[in-house]
Scaffold this motif. Structure first.
Motif, short mmCIF file in Angstrom:
data_model
loop_
_atom_site.label_atom_id
_atom_site.label_comp_id
_atom_site.label_asym_id
_atom_site.label_seq_id
_atom_site.Cartn_x
_atom_site.Cartn_y
_atom_site.Cartn_z
N ILE A 126 7.16 -2.01 0.32
CA ILE A 126 7.54 -1.52 -1.00
C ILE A 126 6.63 -0.40 -1.49
N GLY A 127 5.50 -0.16 -0.81
CA GLY A 127 4.66 0.96 -1.18
C GLY A 127 5.20 2.28 -0.68
N SER A 141 0.84 -1.20 0.00
CA SER A 141 0.00 0.00 0.00
C SER A 141 0.87 1.25 0.00
N ILE A 142 0.38 2.32 -0.62
CA ILE A 142 1.11 3.59 -0.59
C ILE A 142 0.83 4.33 0.71
N HIS A 192 4.20 -1.35 -7.54
CA HIS A 192 5.18 -1.73 -6.52
C HIS A 192 5.31 -3.25 -6.44
N ILE A 193 4.18 -3.95 -6.41
CA ILE A 193 4.24 -5.41 -6.31
C ILE A 193 4.72 -6.03 -7.62
N LYS A 194 4.39 -5.39 -8.74
CA LYS A 194 4.84 -5.91 -10.04
C LYS A 194 6.35 -5.79 -10.16
N THR A 195 6.92 -4.66 -9.73
CA THR A 195 8.38 -4.50 -9.76
C THR A 195 9.05 -5.54 -8.86
#
Length: 216
Positions: free
Chosen positions: A42-43, A9-10, A104-107
């Motif tokens: 990672i967000g 999440s951001i 973020h999750i794709k990276t």
């Protein structure tokens, strides 16, 4: 035992995916007080946008011929895989953004895949490892809804985590998180509350099972 938790999440405060994952984590900690939890958000602490192409390019050249950027990217990917392999259980909190997979999750996934251990041999990366995915959606995308089929994230995550990486995967889903935020959804307040409580109950159960090291 070690739990690895990843948040995508951001947001940190008020995050719906984080709330669900917190419940899972609390149940895991109740069974493993004092045990280690490794975290990556990672967000907020985002992965470099150029890491994936550099990791890909670096994988095609000898280690001593890599550029500094390629060396850093390959090392980052290796570190991400180390986190997954070192954990006894894994908890992921991933929201739906703009009808699809968060960048973020794709990276993160793309970087993990560049590491040779993610594709080496016939044993999947997370073979049999208990993984709980907590995913939330602002609207409703189930069968019969006007936006049925607009969720282009959950099926992809199931495919990667369960089918490609071989995880023993449990998915907890919550919809209508924007009820109370978007006035156009006010008519669904009761349904949203029911979905919220259902997701919390599912999270408590999943946390108990995850603590046993055998996700259902």
């Amino acid at each position: 035992m070690t739990l690895f938790r990843l948040d995508a999440s951001i947001r940190t405060e008020g995050s719906a995916s984080r709330e669900i994952a917190d419940v899972v984590e609390a149940e895991w900690l109740a069974a493993h007080p004092g045990d280690a939890i490794e975290r990556r958000h990672i967000g907020v602490d985002v992965l470099p946008s150029d890491a994936w192409p550099n990791a890909v390019a670096g994988s095609y050249v000898p280690a001593d011929a890599r550029t500094p950027a390629q060396r850093d990217a390959v090392a980052l990917a290796a570190g991400l895989v180390d986190e997954l392999l070192a954990a006894d259980a894994i908890l992921l909190a991933v929201p739906l953004y703009n009808f699809g997979v968060s960048q973020h999750i794709k990276t993160w996934i793309d970087l993990v895949v560049t590491d040779p251990r993610a594709s080496a041999g016939s044993t999947p990366l997370l073979a049999g490892k208990p993984v709980v995915l907590c995913t939330v959606r602002g609207g409703a995308y189930g069968a019969g809804t006007p936006r049925e089929g607009w969720d282009h994230s959950t099926a992809y995550l199931r495919r990667i985590l369960g089918d490609v990486w071989g995880a023993d995967l449990t998915v907890i889903e919550r919809e209508f998180t924007l009820v109370g935020v978007n006035p156009a959804l006010d008519a669904f307040e009761d349904l949203a509350a029911e979905m919220h409580q259902g997701a919390l109950a599912a999270a408590r159960e999943a946390g108990k099972v995850l603590a046993l090291g055998d996700a259902a």
